[in-house]
Design a protein around this motif. Structure first.
Motif, short mmCIF file in Angstrom:
data_model
loop_
_atom_site.label_atom_id
_atom_site.label_comp_id
_atom_site.label_asym_id
_atom_site.label_seq_id
_atom_site.Cartn_x
_atom_site.Cartn_y
_atom_site.Cartn_z
N ASN A 49 0.79 -1.23 0.00
CA ASN A 49 0.00 0.00 0.00
C ASN A 49 0.83 1.29 0.00
OD1 ASN A 49 -2.80 -1.11 2.10
ND2 ASN A 49 -2.38 -1.46 -0.06
N PHE A 88 -6.64 5.28 -5.31
CA PHE A 88 -6.95 5.37 -3.88
C PHE A 88 -7.47 6.79 -3.63
CE2 PHE A 88 -3.95 1.91 -1.86
CZ PHE A 88 -4.50 0.94 -2.70
N LYS A 105 -10.42 3.90 0.73
CA LYS A 105 -9.38 2.87 0.69
C LYS A 105 -9.68 1.89 1.83
CE LYS A 105 -5.41 0.60 0.76
NZ LYS A 105 -5.70 -0.41 1.80
N ASN A 106 -10.04 0.65 1.49
CA ASN A 106 -10.55 -0.30 2.49
C ASN A 106 -11.67 0.39 3.28
OD1 ASN A 106 -8.21 -1.50 1.56
ND2 ASN A 106 -7.49 -2.16 3.55
N ASN A 156 -10.79 1.56 -3.54
CA ASN A 156 -10.28 0.25 -3.10
C ASN A 156 -11.15 -0.34 -1.99
OD1 ASN A 156 -7.74 -1.65 -3.26
ND2 ASN A 156 -8.25 -1.44 -1.09
N GLU A 157 -11.63 -1.54 -2.21
CA GLU A 157 -12.46 -2.25 -1.22
C GLU A 157 -13.45 -1.30 -0.55
OE1 GLU A 157 -10.09 -4.64 1.47
OE2 GLU A 157 -9.77 -6.18 -0.03
N ASN A 175 -12.79 -3.61 -6.63
CA ASN A 175 -12.42 -4.83 -5.91
C ASN A 175 -13.22 -4.94 -4.62
OD1 ASN A 175 -11.02 -2.68 -4.69
ND2 ASN A 175 -9.36 -3.99 -4.00
N ASP A 199 -11.18 -9.95 -3.74
CA ASP A 199 -9.86 -10.03 -3.10
C ASP A 199 -9.91 -11.25 -2.20
OD1 ASP A 199 -9.33 -7.66 -4.35
OD2 ASP A 199 -9.54 -6.43 -2.56
N TYR A 208 -8.49 -13.55 0.64
CA TYR A 208 -7.58 -13.72 1.77
C TYR A 208 -7.98 -14.88 2.65
CZ TYR A 208 -5.37 -9.43 0.27
OH TYR A 208 -4.69 -8.49 -0.47
N ASP A 209 -9.01 -15.61 2.25
CA ASP A 209 -9.36 -16.85 2.93
C ASP A 209 -8.32 -17.90 2.56
OD1 ASP A 209 -11.92 -16.38 4.22
OD2 ASP A 209 -12.68 -16.04 2.20
N GLU A 261 -6.38 -9.31 -6.13
CA GLU A 261 -5.60 -9.51 -4.91
C GLU A 261 -5.86 -10.91 -4.40
OE1 GLU A 261 -6.09 -6.66 -1.68
OE2 GLU A 261 -6.58 -5.08 -3.12
N PHE A 288 -0.98 -10.28 -3.57
CA PHE A 288 -0.83 -8.96 -2.96
C PHE A 288 0.43 -8.91 -2.09
CE2 PHE A 288 -1.18 -6.10 0.61
CZ PHE A 288 -1.51 -4.91 -0.02
N ASN A 335 1.68 -9.07 5.68
CA ASN A 335 0.31 -9.00 6.22
C ASN A 335 -0.16 -10.38 6.70
OD1 ASN A 335 -0.28 -10.33 3.85
ND2 ASN A 335 -1.77 -8.84 3.12
N LEU A 354 -2.89 -13.00 6.56
CA LEU A 354 -3.57 -12.94 5.26
C LEU A 354 -2.67 -13.52 4.19
CD1 LEU A 354 -5.31 -9.42 5.19
CD2 LEU A 354 -6.06 -11.52 6.28
C1 N0T Z 1 -6.58 -5.67 1.28
C2 N0T Z 1 -5.12 -5.74 1.69
C3 N0T Z 1 -4.61 -4.32 1.52
C4 N0T Z 1 -10.08 -13.53 5.86
C5 N0T Z 1 -4.77 -6.29 3.04
C6 N0T Z 1 -7.91 -7.04 2.75
C7 N0T Z 1 -5.30 -3.95 0.23
C8 N0T Z 1 -6.71 -4.33 0.52
N1 N0T Z 1 -7.52 -5.74 2.34
O1 N0T Z 1 -3.35 -6.40 3.17
O2 N0T Z 1 -5.02 -3.46 2.54
O3 N0T Z 1 -5.17 -2.61 -0.15
O4 N0T Z 1 -7.45 -4.32 -0.67
C9 N0T Z 1 -8.93 -7.05 3.84
C10 N0T Z 1 -9.11 -8.47 4.35
C11 N0T Z 1 -9.86 -8.53 5.61
C12 N0T Z 1 -9.58 -9.80 6.42
C13 N0T Z 1 -10.10 -11.06 5.79
C14 N0T Z 1 -9.80 -12.29 6.60
#
Ligand code: N0T
Length: 534
Positions: free
Chosen positions: A42, A105, A109-110, A180-181, A262, A305, A307-308, A332, A357, A366, A369
């Motif tokens: 970021n 951004f 942003k988030n 972003n998000e 996203n 995105d 992250y799971d 991402e 990411f 991070n 994640l």
């Molecule tokens: C993402 C990234 C960065 C399962 C996190 C994820 C990026 C943004 N956010 O490093 O901030 O700019 O798009 C949020 C995930 C929330 C937790 C999910 C747990």
């Protein structure tokens, strides 16, 4: 001149997202393109930070860098624009032969105001936050802030004007993410006067046409009447999508690049239920893609995105975002080794791109994640897959657009999966020894955790290109071939050379084909021809 253009790539064509028969392609220089991407952290969007970004992008074998352009950095003082970072970025990307996806951004942003210029961030009168039922400010800016919209749009348009001048011929920048998000944590919608008035009004016809009511079955009326317990989330979604549409539309009017949003995803496995603080309300979650399509026609894609780390959640998310009206794109995904294998189904199922990411060498992780490591070992699992696809990404993207491709990744259960092809059924299994049929008890070296995957393109009736890693594939005749004996006619191991030519390394037979086609630790490309007899 006309003959010049007969040679395929047309550098003059603007990048664009095309859809045909419910499938999608990102056209770059006039042909389908596959984003083998990496997203920088970021805070890496500064000229002097770029060396650590390029080093990782290079090691990852990525062909595309996704990186922010922050409102705070281009318009620190209202009305005075500074694009020196963008100039440096684009110049260096060209030198490295890497394309760019820019991430705007701005307001959100988030969901938060972090990247706003100070003159916006701290002026809560001119640029108001959302308020709750009691009139208390949220941290999140209101999508009904007309001055905020005007100011964000002006900055974004300035960016697009600059890009057109800088890159309108060469198209180093191939796509733009708007905000972003987005969405809001902790508050389902804005309760300010303008929001309240709109909430009490009728649902716009365009929304009604694209977003069905989960409960009421009503096809007109107020948000509450049509969408019941979902009304507040859906209304907030419409408000944010409408805001982003105004920005994207104005930007594309000056320079018409593909644009996307996203999403910080909601759980795609649990049954759909109204918002209860469990995700950012208003974002392009899978359940409201229809609202985004209706309210933001200048946004091509709503993209998850990821992250799971649980495979069932990941696969469900891919399925939900892959629709005839929405291209699958993963802008991402956590950069940990376990997630690299998700590239196989994304590329196999016609996705336009995939980007881990945190692809730079700043010492920030991070975790959980993504990866703990921030050095070369972090990019390695992605590099293996990207390096294999890179010289054939044009071919692959074309096959995907034609609907010839499929792909799977090893699930947490590690069980075999079936791929249905035309007159053939393929079974993909994992942890097999390469010789013999003994599985899990004595598995292949390096398969202690799920990390296999495979993608296949049916290039002819009985011909396939198979790319895989830590997996075994077996083909069974089906459909027209059902019940016939089948034999490999020829299995070639080799690679595409980046210019459309296939370079043969060797022909597999004997041990290499007796127990299915077995892919080891290093991804391998096979050209397979199978025959049947009666
Ligand atoms: C993402 C990234 C960065 C399962 C996190 C994820 C990026 C943004 N956010 O490093 O901030 O700019 O798009 C949020 C995930 C929330 C937790 C999910 C747990």
């Amino acid at each position: 001149l006309a003959s010049l253009f007969a040679f395929g790539a047309h550098a003059a064509d603007l990048p664009r997202l095309v859809t045909k028969e419910g499938r999608h392609a990102l056209m770059v220089d006039g042909a389908p393109y596959l984003i083998l991407g990496g997203q920088a952290h970021n805070s890496s969007n500064y000229p002097n930070a770029l060396p650590k970004v390029w080093a990782a992008i290079n090691d990852a074998q990525a062909n595309t860098l996704e990186i922010p352009v922050a409102w705070e950095q281009i318009e620190a003082t209202e009305g005075k624009f500074d694009f020196s970072y963008v100039d440096t970025l684009v110049t260096q990307a060209r030198e490295k032969n890497v394309r760019l996806v820019l991430l705007w951004f701005g307001t959100w942003k988030n969901t938060g105001p972090g990247y706003l210029p100070a003159w916006v961030k701290f002026d809560n009168r001119r640029f108001p936050r959302m308020v709750d039922k009691a009139g208390k400010d949220s941290y999140c800016h209101s999508p009904f802030g007309t001055e905020t919209l005007k100011a964000d749009r002006k900055a974004f348009v300035a960016l697009m004007e600059h890009l057109k001048k800088l890159d309108g011929e060469q198209h180093t920048v191939i796509m733009v993410q708007v905000e972003n998000e987005v969405g809001t944590y902790g508050l389902v919608r804005d309760y300010g006067p303008a929001a309240q008035k709109a909430f009490n009004g009728p649902v716009p016809a365009a929304v009604l046409a694209k977003q069905k009511a989960p409960v009421s079955g009503k096809s007109s009326g107020t948000w509450q009447a049509v969408y019941g317990d979902y009304a507040e989330q859906y209304f907030h979604t419409w408000a944010i999508a409408h805001y982003i549409e105004e920005i994207a539309k104005a930007g594309r009017a000056v320079y018409d690049l593909p644009m996307f949003v996203n999403n910080a995803v909601r759980n795609a496995v649990e049954p759909l239920a109204p918002w209860k603080g469990n995700f950012a309300s208003g974002g392009p979650t899978y359940d409201v893609i229809g609202i985004w399509k209706a309210a933001a026609p200048h946004i091509d894609v709503a993209a998850p995105d990821i992250y799971d780390h649980e495979s069932n959640k990941i696969f469900a998310t891919l399925d939900k975002f892959r629709r005839p009206d929405n291209a699958l794109f993963v802008p991402e995904i956590g950069n940990s080794a376990d997630l690299a294998r998700v590239a196989w189904p994304v590329f196999g199922k016609g996705g336009i791109g995939f980007a881990p990411f945190g692809i730079d060498y700043f010492e920030f992780s991070n975790y959980p994640l993504g990866a703990k490591a921030t050095d070369r070992t972090m990019v390695e699992p992605f590099a293996q897959i990207f390096g294999t696809f890179r010289p054939m990404m044009r071919e692959w993207a074309q096959w995907a657009f034609e609907g010839r491709t499929q792909g799977v990744a090893e699930s947490d259960e590690r069980t075999p999966q079936t791929i249905t092809l035309k007159n053939w059924t393929a079974t993909v299994s994992y942890r097999q020894r390469q010789f013999g049929d003994q599985a899990a008890k004595d598995p292949m070296e390096g398969t202690d955790k799920p990390n296999g995957g495979l993608a296949v393109a049916q290039t002819g009736d009985n011909e396939f290109v198979v790319v895989g890693q830590r997996a075994r594939i077996k083909f069974e005749p089906s459909g027209r071939h059902a019940g016939k004996p089948a034999l490999y006619a020829r299995v070639e191991e080799g690679r595409y050379d980046g210019k459309g030519n296939w370079v043969l390394e060797r022909v597999w037979n004997g041990d290499q084909t007796d127990y299915g086609l077995n892919f080891g630790t290093t991804p391998t490309v096979l050209k397979v021809k199978i025959g049947t007899y009666q």
